[in-house]
Structure formats: structure tokens, C-alpha cells
Write a protein that holds these residues in place. Structure first.
Motif, mmCIF file in Angstrom:
data_model
loop_
_atom_site.group_PDB
_atom_site.id
_atom_site.type_symbol
_atom_site.label_atom_id
_atom_site.label_comp_id
_atom_site.label_asym_id
_atom_site.label_seq_id
_atom_site.Cartn_x
_atom_site.Cartn_y
_atom_site.Cartn_z
ATOM 1 N N PRO A 20 14.037 0.968 -23.175
ATOM 2 C CA PRO A 20 13.353 -0.152 -23.840
ATOM 3 C C PRO A 20 11.970 0.268 -24.352
ATOM 4 N N TYR A 21 11.456 1.354 -23.784
ATOM 5 C CA TYR A 21 10.076 1.758 -24.083
ATOM 6 C C TYR A 21 9.879 2.093 -25.555
ATOM 7 N N ALA A 22 10.951 2.589 -26.177
ATOM 8 C CA ALA A 22 10.847 2.946 -27.593
ATOM 9 C C ALA A 22 10.534 1.717 -28.442
ATOM 10 N N LEU A 23 10.893 0.530 -27.922
ATOM 11 C CA LEU A 23 10.676 -0.693 -28.703
ATOM 12 C C LEU A 23 9.283 -1.294 -28.490
ATOM 13 N N PHE A 24 8.599 -0.864 -27.444
ATOM 14 C CA PHE A 24 7.343 -1.520 -27.098
ATOM 15 C C PHE A 24 6.255 -1.385 -28.171
ATOM 16 N N PRO A 25 6.103 -0.222 -28.809
ATOM 17 C CA PRO A 25 5.067 -0.157 -29.852
ATOM 18 C C PRO A 25 5.284 -1.221 -30.923
ATOM 19 N N GLU A 26 6.544 -1.418 -31.304
ATOM 20 C CA GLU A 26 6.855 -2.446 -32.295
ATOM 21 C C GLU A 26 6.565 -3.844 -31.722
ATOM 22 N N LEU A 27 6.939 -4.039 -30.473
ATOM 23 C CA LEU A 27 6.704 -5.323 -29.803
ATOM 24 C C LEU A 27 5.210 -5.644 -29.765
ATOM 25 N N ARG A 28 4.399 -4.639 -29.459
ATOM 26 C CA ARG A 28 2.952 -4.858 -29.304
ATOM 27 C C ARG A 28 2.240 -5.072 -30.637
ATOM 28 N N ARG A 29 2.943 -4.793 -31.750
ATOM 29 C CA ARG A 29 2.296 -5.045 -33.056
ATOM 30 C C ARG A 29 1.956 -6.513 -33.213
ATOM 31 N N THR A 30 2.716 -7.375 -32.547
ATOM 32 C CA THR A 30 2.355 -8.793 -32.468
ATOM 33 C C THR A 30 2.123 -9.101 -30.994
ATOM 34 N N PRO A 31 0.861 -9.062 -30.550
ATOM 35 C CA PRO A 31 0.604 -9.200 -29.105
ATOM 36 C C PRO A 31 1.178 -10.480 -28.510
ATOM 37 N N VAL A 32 1.115 -11.577 -29.277
ATOM 38 C CA VAL A 32 1.672 -12.846 -28.814
ATOM 39 C C VAL A 32 2.648 -13.305 -29.902
ATOM 40 N N ALA A 33 3.936 -13.141 -29.621
ATOM 41 C CA ALA A 33 4.926 -13.340 -30.675
ATOM 42 C C ALA A 33 5.810 -14.550 -30.397
ATOM 43 N N ARG A 34 5.818 -15.482 -31.360
ATOM 44 C CA ARG A 34 6.666 -16.658 -31.215
ATOM 45 C C ARG A 34 8.122 -16.266 -31.478
ATOM 46 N N GLN A 35 9.017 -16.752 -30.625
ATOM 47 C CA GLN A 35 10.434 -16.450 -30.759
ATOM 48 C C GLN A 35 11.162 -17.622 -31.398
ATOM 49 N N PRO A 36 12.374 -17.363 -31.919
ATOM 50 C CA PRO A 36 13.129 -18.457 -32.545
ATOM 51 C C PRO A 36 13.339 -19.654 -31.613
ATOM 52 N N ASP A 37 13.423 -19.416 -30.303
ATOM 53 C CA ASP A 37 13.637 -20.545 -29.388
ATOM 54 C C ASP A 37 12.327 -21.258 -29.025
ATOM 55 N N GLY A 38 11.223 -20.857 -29.659
ATOM 56 C CA GLY A 38 9.947 -21.543 -29.412
ATOM 57 C C GLY A 38 9.139 -20.947 -28.281
ATOM 58 N N SER A 39 9.660 -19.957 -27.586
ATOM 59 C CA SER A 39 8.882 -19.332 -26.523
ATOM 60 C C SER A 39 7.949 -18.277 -27.128
ATOM 61 N N TYR A 40 6.961 -17.867 -26.339
ATOM 62 C CA TYR A 40 5.978 -16.889 -26.788
ATOM 63 C C TYR A 40 6.053 -15.647 -25.911
ATOM 64 N N VAL A 41 6.227 -14.506 -26.549
ATOM 65 C CA VAL A 41 6.352 -13.250 -25.817
ATOM 66 C C VAL A 41 5.050 -12.479 -25.948
ATOM 67 N N VAL A 42 4.474 -12.087 -24.788
ATOM 68 C CA VAL A 42 3.173 -11.425 -24.757
ATOM 69 C C VAL A 42 3.385 -9.993 -24.270
ATOM 70 N N SER A 43 2.893 -9.025 -25.044
ATOM 71 C CA SER A 43 3.270 -7.636 -24.782
ATOM 72 C C SER A 43 2.097 -6.672 -24.652
ATOM 73 N N THR A 44 0.866 -7.130 -24.863
ATOM 74 C CA THR A 44 -0.278 -6.223 -24.790
ATOM 75 C C THR A 44 -1.043 -6.429 -23.482
ATOM 76 N N TYR A 45 -1.641 -5.348 -22.983
ATOM 77 C CA TYR A 45 -2.255 -5.353 -21.657
ATOM 78 C C TYR A 45 -3.296 -6.456 -21.501
ATOM 79 N N ARG A 46 -4.252 -6.461 -22.448
ATOM 80 C CA ARG A 46 -5.377 -7.384 -22.285
ATOM 81 C C ARG A 46 -4.903 -8.837 -22.287
ATOM 82 N N GLU A 47 -3.980 -9.152 -23.150
ATOM 83 C CA GLU A 47 -3.504 -10.532 -23.239
ATOM 84 C C GLU A 47 -2.679 -10.910 -22.001
ATOM 85 N N ILE A 48 -1.910 -9.960 -21.490
ATOM 86 C CA ILE A 48 -1.134 -10.252 -20.276
ATOM 87 C C ILE A 48 -2.074 -10.528 -19.106
ATOM 88 N N VAL A 49 -3.075 -9.654 -18.937
ATOM 89 C CA VAL A 49 -4.021 -9.842 -17.824
ATOM 90 C C VAL A 49 -4.720 -11.192 -17.972
#
Lengths: 407, 528
Positions: A17-46
Motif C-alpha cells: 500500500p505504501y506505493a500509493l501513499f505519496p499520491e494519497l498525501r497529495r490531498t492531506p484531507v480528502a473527501r470521499q464519494p461516501d462523504g467521509s474524509y481521509v487524512v493522510s499527512t503526519y501533521r494533520e493526523i496528529v
């Protein structure tokens, strides 16, 4: 269109899955089609781990609050475990268990389990003598933490096949690919009710004849209501079952992929302390905490507003690989300084069993590397478990040339 | 094996206790007590604890392993750096200098004998007898490669000649000077009464050893002053089951730092723990017997207390006397400096070669209306020393401002009190999370509708959230929904006592008529 997060959930990407993380982190807080928000960057997670506007209690979502499993007097619905509760209930319940597990009430309890853990580890490795092919998961990484948590909790080890089934179903309900959040929670409540029914019988037995285990302590000190005792015991049993197994298996896999680290650990057992911490960053057993969080208010973060009522998903494993926080994040380097990883989460829900997992894994990896002669991976990557949340190999087959004696 | 916990970072996860239960203790929910200097048999435990800390708050021996390549030091021509004051700030500045690549001569001058030590444990685990006063040394910095002048005070400064004068008549030249002389305990004002056997203060390691020895004799104790030090001493007395009276001039303990609303909660905490707390009173006299032993204390309300031990916890006096006549803007208020830690001369112009850090520094904080602050906090000593050291070896275009928000902590009566921001820079306060009754809550302070500070009682894990709100100048009161909140927050007056800044003690004359000749002269710095 499939989002990066959805691609990450796809089982096809479980091995890396790690290969996908750089792409994931390009949007630190990403809204998903189901309305949830996925957070992938260190500072925002903390930041969100310490944000009191973020609730861990899914009952804040009306559709979950309204779930009632079919009435069954024998297996009543359990209240949410403390990791799915907010303060003040969360703090009170957690403190009631901590009283018997760590400071201030029982500071030396986990450290005191070391000799028994060593015994179990020795027995398990002794059991590999004479074999040329072993499965690190089935032969070692699963039975070790299960035995430890059973003895700590006061659950008979022979009952394992029974609750293992429930445990796996419950963990599976965290997997977003297996249904809607309501369907999954419905199933989780039903499964926990059965596990609770089983634990209730044990609790009665321990009340009559207490041992020095946690369940006995919880029922005899009378502070915690019985339904909460059962939820807590179910939580610890499941967590003790499904997490450390991954840390140990991921650990052996990572060591075999980095033979110089393995060799150094063989020479210097003290190195295991740093190896375990780096594993928690580099190959954490929990990629996303199972309990989903929700926003109690609009939260502005990283240029996005998470609207009140939204589900928030924290991808801890991606934060652990954030180059803004960790130099050369995709390198496995136990000598890394300032390794403030998110392997156990953070804030008030910081992993309750962290000290146990650290100790078990340190002893386990030290002994495995010391005693296994010429270990080689049979398949790389190994087959993985289905769930993206608790990520680890389903099996980890090794060929070995022998097993050194225990001493 | 030495360890110091950066308790400004610590959030109370307790992982160090699990990993090293023989070294670390968490006797209540969040307060951490530990051995700073444990024997080698516990070395592995300490290393495991350091690795397990979720916020990496444990500082161990020999940390300077990563050195930057020689940096700006070469460009600025700095070859001799002198640090006066060899305690926390001085030591941390020295470490930063080396870490940032400074390769020149480094001299540390300290008037205390022995290695630098950590003060916070003195009023906690040392007084309670868990560790000896001698075992509070700060972790070693072996690669400092510094010349140490110990047990010898600096007595003068010649700015023009760039020389520090020592008590033995020697002089030490510098290209850059760091002043980190800190503060000392304010003594009981009546010298005769102060000399009574049984009247003490608490600031140094020797003070702590002496006070500990006296507490072991189980005296009746009077603590004069209900600030943080006084309250911590009272807390240890109760832990030792000693009778203790706290006499506080204000309406409640901690009022000077936290205001009246939180002060009253602190008062409840003291009384619930058996402290004989007397507020709104002063001690008018300390009386001894013919042998010169303390026997009684008279209070302004007419009451008389039979006591064997009186600890004057009246705050501090800044160590600036050695700078008298030096031409620096130094006085009772401290040593004035800019946000880059460069000292002001008496004209209010910054010096390029003299820097200030730690308790003695008086610096403007942009977040607090550019007001000049002095902060006697462990965390400030560390962060300001870091900025000062960086700036000492950087060209003027690369200076860093000291912008970190003040953070401090106190452990008393089983509660871990932490603060971020400046609570006295407030007009209102609101309890936003938790429960005052359970002494587990977050109080947020506001000034003209902006959040300026937050104080937690056993809720340290939330503190960083409020730090971020302060840094974003977020509106007060924070009225969004939160976990652990039963009702919307209710803002009330914070009851911050008015204070006359020490800077008013300065008497300055301006002389000269020609613009090139006009100069300020500091006539009185209020240091006596």
C-alpha cells in the motif's frame, strides 16, 4: 472514478500500500464519494488525534445510534468499548482497567510478565525443532499474543477456536470494503453480543473464584458495571489477538528483507528496542484505527473544512511515511533519531496494549533471529489478510536450516 | 545513566513507567516522578523508556551526535563565545552552538559548584525524599568541548573591551556573550528573622537538601507565599503527612499566574488535601527562641502560629547585579533584549554581540501585544537558549525570533497542572472541557475575544490543540461542540491581579543636546 483511498482499500494493493501513499498525501484531507474524509499527512493526523471536536463515539451518527440487534436475552447488546467512547466515560472506563494493568495502580504488571513471555516464546520455538519449513504466523506470531492475552485476561486458552471466530468477524467489520458502515456495525454488535455472552459466563466464574487475572480484578473490584466489563474484556481479547500477530509477522518479514539489520540484531539483542520502534513506523500492524471518528463541529484543517457530522478516517500508516516529518521515510532504519511514529496512534485513545505489544515483539524478534538458522522467505510478498485496517501476512512461510537450543 | 524528562512535552502516556517501572513513577493520573540519575543496572530500562515515549520527551546523556557542517560561524568571525550562567539555559545554548557547527572556543562560567542540575525535581521528588538532591544532574554533554569555570561568579562586564570580569580578578574575552544568570530566591525581607534557624528558601540544590533534612524531622511547617513553588512544597508536606499552613497575600493560591477563578480551584485542592490555607494575609513577623530557633509566626489578621519551619516562597530576584554600570539595560526587571535575544544597551539599542536567555531575559512577545515578558519556565529556558545560540552564530539576515508560546507545568496534590500561553494576558476565562469537581478540566483564557492561554488539570493530552488555537488567534470563547463538554462554555472574568511591572523601578536620565551626544543613563535599576 476511483479515489486513491479506494485503490488503497483494494485487496490487490495489500502487499504494498505504501506505493500509493505519496499520491494519497497529495490531498492531506480528502473527501470521499461516501462523504467521509481521509487524512493522510503526519501533521494533520496528529492534530486531529488531539482535537476535542473529533469524537470516537459512532453513536453520534444517528443511523448507528439506532442500531438494535434482534432482542435476545441470552446475548444482550453490549455498550460500546472504551475506544469507541468519548470523555468523560472513556477516561473513567480506561482508568478503571488501567488500575489493574499499569500506572498508577499496577506499574510493574506488564514488566513482570516478561519471564512468562520468555517461557512461551521458548516453547513455541522449541516446537519448530526438526522442521525445515515453518509458518511464522500460525506457528509463532499468532499463538504467542493469544496465549499472553488469555492468561492476562483469565480466558481459558482451550476456548480459543470459539472466540477466534468471533474475533475475526468483529475485526472484519472494521474493513470498509465489506459493507456500509451501518451493515458492518450491525454485524459487529451481533458478534460482540455473542462474545459478551461467553465472557459473562467467565465473569461469573471469576467472581466466585477470582484469579490474579484482569477479568477477576474487574469483577471483584465492582467499580465497573457488568456490561462495560464485558465490552472491555471483548475489546482486550480481540485487540490482543489481531494486532501483535501482525507486528511480529511484519517484523520478521522486514528483517528478512533487510539482512544487515537482522544480522545486527543477532549480534546485539539490545538493538531490538529500536527495531521495534522503527517497525511501528515502517510496517505498523494498524494502518487505520478501527473505530471511525466523527466531527462534532466544522473543522478547518489543511485548507479543507470537514463538516460537522462527517466520518473521519486517519491513515496512520501514511503519516508514518510522510517525508515532511521523516527524512527518507521509505527506508527501514532502526537508527533513525526522533522517531515519533504513529504506530500506536496518539492522544487519549493511544493504544492501551502498547506496552504489551512492545515487550512481546522485542522478545519475540530477538529470540527468533537468535535461534532460527538460515531463515529464508518462501514467498515474497507473502499472502496478506483481507482487512486493510489491521494489515499483516496471512501466512509467512520460511525455510530454515535448523533451530538453535534455547540455552 | 542520567535522564531528564521534558515535561513541557510529556502528555502523560505513562509508557516510560511500563518500560522502566524502577525508574519512573506515575503516582496519580498524570504526574510523573522519576530518578534522574539511576545506576547502570537500570540502563536498559531507561533506554527502553526513551524509545517508547510517544512524544520523545526523554533526554539522555550524550545526545550531540549529529553535528551540522561548520555553518555561519565562520562567516561571522566568531571565535570566542562566553556563556555566563551554567544552568539549564546556558547548557542548552552550549549544546545548540556545537550542534549547529560552532567550532570555536566556548567558555561556561557558573557560580555554583558541581555540574549543572535540573531544578523542577527539587520541589517534588527531592523534597519528598524519593531521590537525593545530589542526584539531579542534567544529562551529560560530553562533546561540548567547553572550558568550564565553576564556583566562580562573573562580577562585571566591559562591553567596549568585550570582557567578562570574574570574582578572582581574571577577565575572559569574548566575541559573543550569552547572559543566562537566571534568578535566585527572594529572601525573607527581615534579615534578622531570615537568619533564624528554621527559616529557609528553596531555589538551589543545597536549599533542597537542607529543606529535605528539616522535613525529615517532621516539623510544623509554614509556607509563606502560595505561588507554584509554595504550593508544591505544601503538597510534599501533605504527602509526608506533615501539618502545613500556607499564608498567601492574594485571595487564593496561584492567583498571580492563573487568576482568581482557577486560583480558587487550587485553593479547594489544597484544603481537600489538608493544607491550612490562609488567604488575604501576610506574615508580619517570624519569632525565635533564645537559641535563635524559629518558634512562631505572626499573621496580619492577628493570628499566631506555632511553627518549626518557615519556607519563604516569595518569588525570585534576578541575578543582574554583576551588570550594574555595564551599559546594558539591566535591572530588577531582568536584562532587556529583542525577540532575537540580543541585549539592549541603556539607550534601548540592541547589541550585536551580547545575547540573553532564560529566567533573566526580558523580551517582547509578538503574540502578546509585543509586551515584554520574563518567564521563569523550564521550557522557556530551553527554547530561548536555542534561539539565542542560533542567532549568536548567524548573520543578521538569518536571525530567528523567539516566538514559542510559554508552556509550564506543576505537580501538586496529585494533579498535573499544565499551561500554554500567558494566562495573565486575559480578561476572561471559561472551563471548556472536563469537570472542576473532579479536578480534571481545561480552562481557556481570552483577551478581547481572542484565546490567549489554556490551563489543564490532568488533561495534558489536549494542550497542543489549544496551543494551535492561540497561535491562530482563534476567537474566545471556543464555542464549538467538543468531547468531554456537558454544556456550552460560560466565560467569566478571569480575575487577573493588577501588577506593577518591575521596569517602573528604573530611573533613567537623558543627557546631551546634540543628536550625536544624546545618551540615556540608568541611575537606578531597582536592584537593591
Amino acid at each position: 472514478m476511483t479515489t486513491t483511498y479506494e485503490t488503497f482499500l483494494d485487496y490487490a494493493n495489500r502487499a504494498d500500500p505504501y506505493a500509493l501513499f505519496p499520491e494519497l498525501r497529495r490531498t492531506p484531507v480528502a473527501r470521499q464519494p461516501d462523504g467521509s474524509y481521509v487524512v493522510s499527512t503526519y501533521r494533520e493526523i496528529v492534530s486531529l488525534l488531539h482535537d476535542p471536536r473529533v469524537s470516537s463515539d459512532l453513536r453520534n451518527l444517528p443511523e448507528i445510534a439506532n442500531i438494535r440487534i434482534s432482542p435476545d436475552d441470552a446475548a444482550p447488546q453490549l455498550p460500546p468499548e472504551f475506544i469507541r467512547r468519548d470523555p468523560p466515560d472513556h477516561d473513567r472506563l480506561r482508568a478503571m482497567v488501567m488500575k489493574h494493568f499499569g500506572p498508577p495502580g499496577a506499574p510493574g504488571r506488564v514488566a513482570g510478565m516478561e519471564p512468562r513471555m520468555r517461557e512461551i516464546i521458548t516453547e513455541l520455538i522449541d516446537g519448530l525443532v526438526g522442521r525445515s519449513r515453518i509458518d511464522i504466523v500460525d506457528d509463532f506470531a499468532y499463538p504467542l499474543p493469544v496465549t499472553v492475552i488469555c492468561e492476562l485476561l483469565g480466558v481459558p486458552r482451550p476456548d480459543e477456536p470459539l472466540f477466534h471466530k468471533w474475533s475475526q468477524i468483529a475485526v472484519g467489520t472494521n474493513d470498509p470494503t465489506t459493507g456500509t458502515i451501518v451493515e458492518r456495525n450491525q454485524l459487529r454488535f451481533e458478534t460482540l453480543a455473542k462474545l459478551g455472552q461467553y465472557l459473562n459466563g467467565l465473569a461469573d466464574a471469576h467472581q466466585r473464584e477470582p484469579g490474579d487475572d484482569l477479568l477477576s480484578a474487574l469483577v471483584t473490584d465492582g467499580e465497573m458495571a457488568r456490561p462495560d466489563v464485558l465490552s472491555t474484556a471483548a475489546l482486550l481479547l480481540i485487540a490482543g489477538h489481531e494486532t501483535t500477530v501482525n507486528l511480529i509477522a511484519n517484523g520478521m518479514l522486514t528483517l528478512l528483507r533487510h539482512p544487515h539489520v537482522l544480522e545486527r540484531l543477532r549480534q546485539d539483542p539490545g538493538y531490538a528496542v529500536n527495531v521495534v520502534e522503527e517497525l511501528l513506523r515502517y510496517e505498523p500492524p494498524i494502518h487505520m484505527p478501527g473505530p471511525r471518528r466523527t466531527a462534532l463541529a466544522d473543522i478547518e484543517i489543511a485548507g479543507t473544512t470537514i463538516p460537522k457530522g462527517s466520518v473521519i478516517v486517519l491513515v496512520l500508516a501514511s503519516g508514518n511515511r510522510d517525508p515532511e516529518r521523516f527524512p527518507d521515510p521509505d527506508r527501514f532504519d532502526p537508527d533513525r533519531r526522533d522517531n515519533q511514529h504513529l504506530g500506536f496512534g496518539g492522544g487519549i485513545h493511544y493504544c492501551f496494549g502498547a506496552p504489551l505489544a512492545r515487550l512481546e515483539t522485542r522478545l519475540a524478534l530477538t529470540e527468533l533471529t537468535r535461534r532460527l538458522v538460515g531463515p529464508r522467505l518462501v514467498a515474497d510478498p507473502p499472502p496478506y489478510r483481507h482487512t486493510p485496517n489491521l494489515r499483516g501476512p496471512l501466512h509467512l512461510l520460511l525455510d530454515i536450516d535448523g533451530v538453535l537450543p534455547a540455552h | 545513566m542520567r535522564v531528564v524528562v521534558d515535561l513541557t512535552k510529556c502528555q502523560g502516556y505513562g509508557q516510560c513507567v511500563f518500560a522502566a517501572p524502577d525508574v519512573f513513577r506515575m503516582p496519580h493520573h498524570e504526574t510523573l516522578m522519576y530518578e534522574l540519575d539511576s545506576d547502570e543496572t537500570k540502563r536498559d530500562q531507561v533506554l527502553r523508556a526513551a524509545a517508547a515515549c510517544p512524544v520523545r520527551a526523554l533526554l539522555l546523556d550524550e545526545e550531540i551526535t549529529e553535528r551540522q557542517e561548520k555553518t555561519s560561524a565562520g562567516d561571522t568571525g566568531v571565535g570566542r563565545i562566553v556563556i555566563v550562567g551554567a544552568s539549564l539555559a546556558g547548557l542548552r545554548a552550549a549544546a545548540t552552538l556545537r550542534r549547529e557547527g560552532y567550532a570555536g572556543k566556548l567558555t561556561l562560567i557558573g557560580d555554583e559548584q558541581g555540574e549543572p542540575y535540573d531544578r523542577p525535581p527539587l520541589s517534588k521528588q527531592v523534597l519528598s525524599g524519593q531521590i537525593a538532591a545530589a542526584d539531579t544532574m542534567l544529562p551529560r554533554r560530553d562533546q561540548l568541548d567547553a572550558e568550564w569555570i565553576r564556583g566562580l561568579a562573573a562580577v562585571g562586564l566591559d562591553l567596549a573591551a568585550r570582557q567578562v570580569q570574574l570574582a578572582d580578578g581574571r577577565t575572559v574575552g569574548y566575541d559573543r556573550l550569552l547572559i543566562a544568570t537566571g534568578v535566585r530566591a527572594r529572601p525573607w525581607p527581615d534579615a534578622q528573622e531570615a537568619a533564624l534557624d528554621g527559616v529557609t528558601v528553596l531555589r538551589s540544590r543545597q536549599d533542597a537538601a537542607e529543606l529535605r533534612r528539616r522535613l525529615a524531622a517532621r516539623p510544623r511547617v509554614l509556607v509563606i507565599g502560595g505561588g507554584f513553588t509554595g504550593s508544591e512544597i505544601a503538597s510534599v508536606c501533605r504527602e509526608l503527612d506533615l501539618p502545613v499552613t500556607v499564608a498567601e497575600r492574594g485571595p487564593a493560591p496561584l492567583v498571580g499566574a492563573l487568576g482568581g477563578v482557577v486560583g480558587r480551584i487550587a485553593a479547594d485542592l489544597q484544603r481537600e488535601n489538608g493544607v491550612d490555607l490562609r488567604c488575604g494575609v501576610t506574615v508580619t513577623a517570624l519569632e525565635g527562641d533564645r537559641e535563635g530557633r524559629l518558634r512562631r509566626a505572626r499573621l496580619s489578621d492577628g493570628s499566631v502560629l506555632d511553627v518549626d519551619l518557615a519556607v519563604a516562597a516569595l518569588g525570585t530576584v534576578r541575578n543582574v547585579e554583576w551588570l550594574e554600570g555595564s551599559g546594558l539595560a539591566a535591572g530588577a526587571w531582568g536584562v532587556g533584549c529583542d525577540a532575537g535575544c540580543r541585549a539592549f544597551d541603556v539607550n534601548g539599542i540592541v547589541c550585536d554581540d551580547v545575547f540573553v536567555a532564560g529566567d533573566v531575559a526580558r523580551f517582547p512577545h509578538p503574540v502578546y501585544g509585543y509586551q515584554f515578558l520574563t518567564l521563569e519556565h523550564w521550557g522557556n529556558a530551553v527554547s530561548q537558549a536555542h534561539v539565542a545560540a542560533h542567532n549568536m552564530i548567524s548573520p543578521s539576515g538569518r536571525l530567528r525570533p523567539h516566538l514559542s508560546l510559554p508552556v509550564f507545568w506543576s505537580a501538586q496534590f496529585g494533579v498535573n497542572i499544565k499551561s500554554v500561553g500567558v494566562p495573565t494576558f486575559a480578561d476572561e476565562v471559561a472551563i471548556v472541557q472536563g469537570s472542576v469537581e473532579e479536578h480534571k478540566f481545561v480552562a481557556v483564557y481570552g483577551h478581547r475575544g481572542r484565546i490567549t492561554a489554556a490551563v489543564t488539570f490532568d488533561e495534558a493530552m489536549w494542550l497542543d490543540f489549544y496551543r494551535d488555537l492561540i497561535e491562530r488567534a482563534a476567537p474566545f470563547p471556543p464555542d464549538f461542540a467538543m468531547v468531554g463538554r456537558s454544556a456550552p462554555p460560560h466565560a467569566v472574568p478571569a480575575e487577573i491581579p493588577a501588577r506593577i511591572p518591575a521596569i517602573h523601578d528604573a530611573t533613567v536620565m537623558v543627557t546631551g543636546h546634540n543628536p550625536d551626544e544624546r545618551r540615556a543613563t540608568l541611575v537606578s535599576a531597582g536592584t537593591t
